[in-house]
Design an enzyme around this catalytic site. Structure first.
Site, mmCIF file in Angstrom:
data_model
loop_
_atom_site.group_PDB
_atom_site.id
_atom_site.type_symbol
_atom_site.label_atom_id
_atom_site.label_comp_id
_atom_site.label_asym_id
_atom_site.label_seq_id
_atom_site.Cartn_x
_atom_site.Cartn_y
_atom_site.Cartn_z
ATOM 1 N N TYR A 162 17.005 -52.804 1.915
ATOM 2 C CA TYR A 162 17.564 -53.284 3.181
ATOM 3 C C TYR A 162 17.077 -52.424 4.347
ATOM 4 O O TYR A 162 16.650 -52.940 5.385
ATOM 5 C CB TYR A 162 19.083 -53.261 3.094
ATOM 6 C CG TYR A 162 19.795 -53.806 4.302
ATOM 7 C CD1 TYR A 162 19.830 -55.170 4.551
ATOM 8 C CD2 TYR A 162 20.450 -52.947 5.190
ATOM 9 C CE1 TYR A 162 20.499 -55.682 5.650
ATOM 10 C CE2 TYR A 162 21.125 -53.447 6.295
ATOM 11 C CZ TYR A 162 21.150 -54.814 6.518
ATOM 12 O OH TYR A 162 21.813 -55.312 7.611
ATOM 13 N N ALA A 163 17.112 -51.105 4.174
ATOM 14 C CA ALA A 163 16.672 -50.201 5.235
ATOM 15 C C ALA A 163 15.195 -50.412 5.565
ATOM 16 O O ALA A 163 14.803 -50.395 6.740
ATOM 17 C CB ALA A 163 16.918 -48.748 4.825
#
Length: 249
Positions: A162-163
């Site tokens: 996600y990051a």
């Protein structure tokens, strides 16, 4: 944990006459954004893959709805053309669609890694690119993307995919801002945790935030409104943190 203050929702017509496409419009931040933008006078093209939620928000906002998978280039291109026809043009895009996949690097298969990047990063690119033929013909066009505090400061274990996708959105935003200026402004916001379904099971993670709470979706929508409106006419290539003070902890 404190609750969100009630925002001032008095309509001021800040988007009167604007024609805005919103992805992820069926739920969460996208839905709150569609509702607020409609109240501010915008005509809306609503894109999502959830037909039931899409129908609900379209009925509420009188928006044109398009069921679409933002990772499918042909689908998005068709939806963009139909949206521009329905609204008589497009002069704004809000890329609010996204997914979450939690897990440490040792536990996240490459298949899931690719899916997160495909939806969050590549989907944002596909949507923006598909609307460019109409955006470039307008004098005050705007694109606003949604990154994340994880993209700015990825210091929480279990969010690597996600990051990475959200960090990519930040870089993409700046690259497009340089490339599409001066005709089109491109910005992004970087929210912390927001009270949507994506936060289920993780709402206690806001204890490290300066404001000691997670955001209400309407608080994110107001930031998107600012960057989309002419109030931000001299803002491009920016990353606006809307994270309750997470980024400096």
């Amino acid at each position: 944990m404190s609750s969100a203050p009630k925002p001032d929702v008095t309509p001021r017509g800040r988007l009167r006459g604007r024609r805005i496409a919103v992805t992820g419009a069926a739920s969460g931040i996208g839905r709150a954004t569609a509702r607020l933008f409609s109240q501010e006078g915008a005509s809306l093209a609503l894109l999502d893959r959830d037909p039931a939620g899409l129908k609900e928000i379209a009925n509420e906002t009188d928006g044109a709805r398009f069921e679409v998978d933002i990772t499918a280039e042909d689908e998005v291109a068709s939806a963009a053309e139909r949206a521009a026809t329905a609204l008589g043009g497009i002069d704004g895009v809000v890329n609010a669609a996204g997914i979450m996949y939690r897990g440490r690097a040792t536990d996240v298969p490459a298949t899931n890694w690719r899916q997160v990047l495909e939806v969050n990063l590549t989907g944002t690119y596909i949507v923006t690119r598909s609307f460019l033929p109409w955006l470039t013909s307008e004098s005050a066009a705007s694109v606003v993307n949604i990154a994340s505090a994880q993209g700015l400061l990825p210091n929480t274990p279990g969010y690597s995919a996600y990051a990475a996708s959200k960090g990519g959105i930040i870089a993409l935003t700046k690259a497009l801002a340089a490339e599409l200026a001066p005709q089109i402004r491109v910005n992004c916001i970087s929210p912390g945790m927001v009270n949507t379904a994506m936060a289920d099971g993780h709402r206690d993670g806001a204890s490290n935030y300066a404001l000691k709470r997670i955001a209400d979706p309407n608080e994110i929508a107001t930031a998107l409104l600012f960057l989309t409106s002419t109030d931000a006419s001299y803002v491009t290539g920016s990353v606006l943190g809307v994270d309750g003070g997470r980024a400096f902890h």
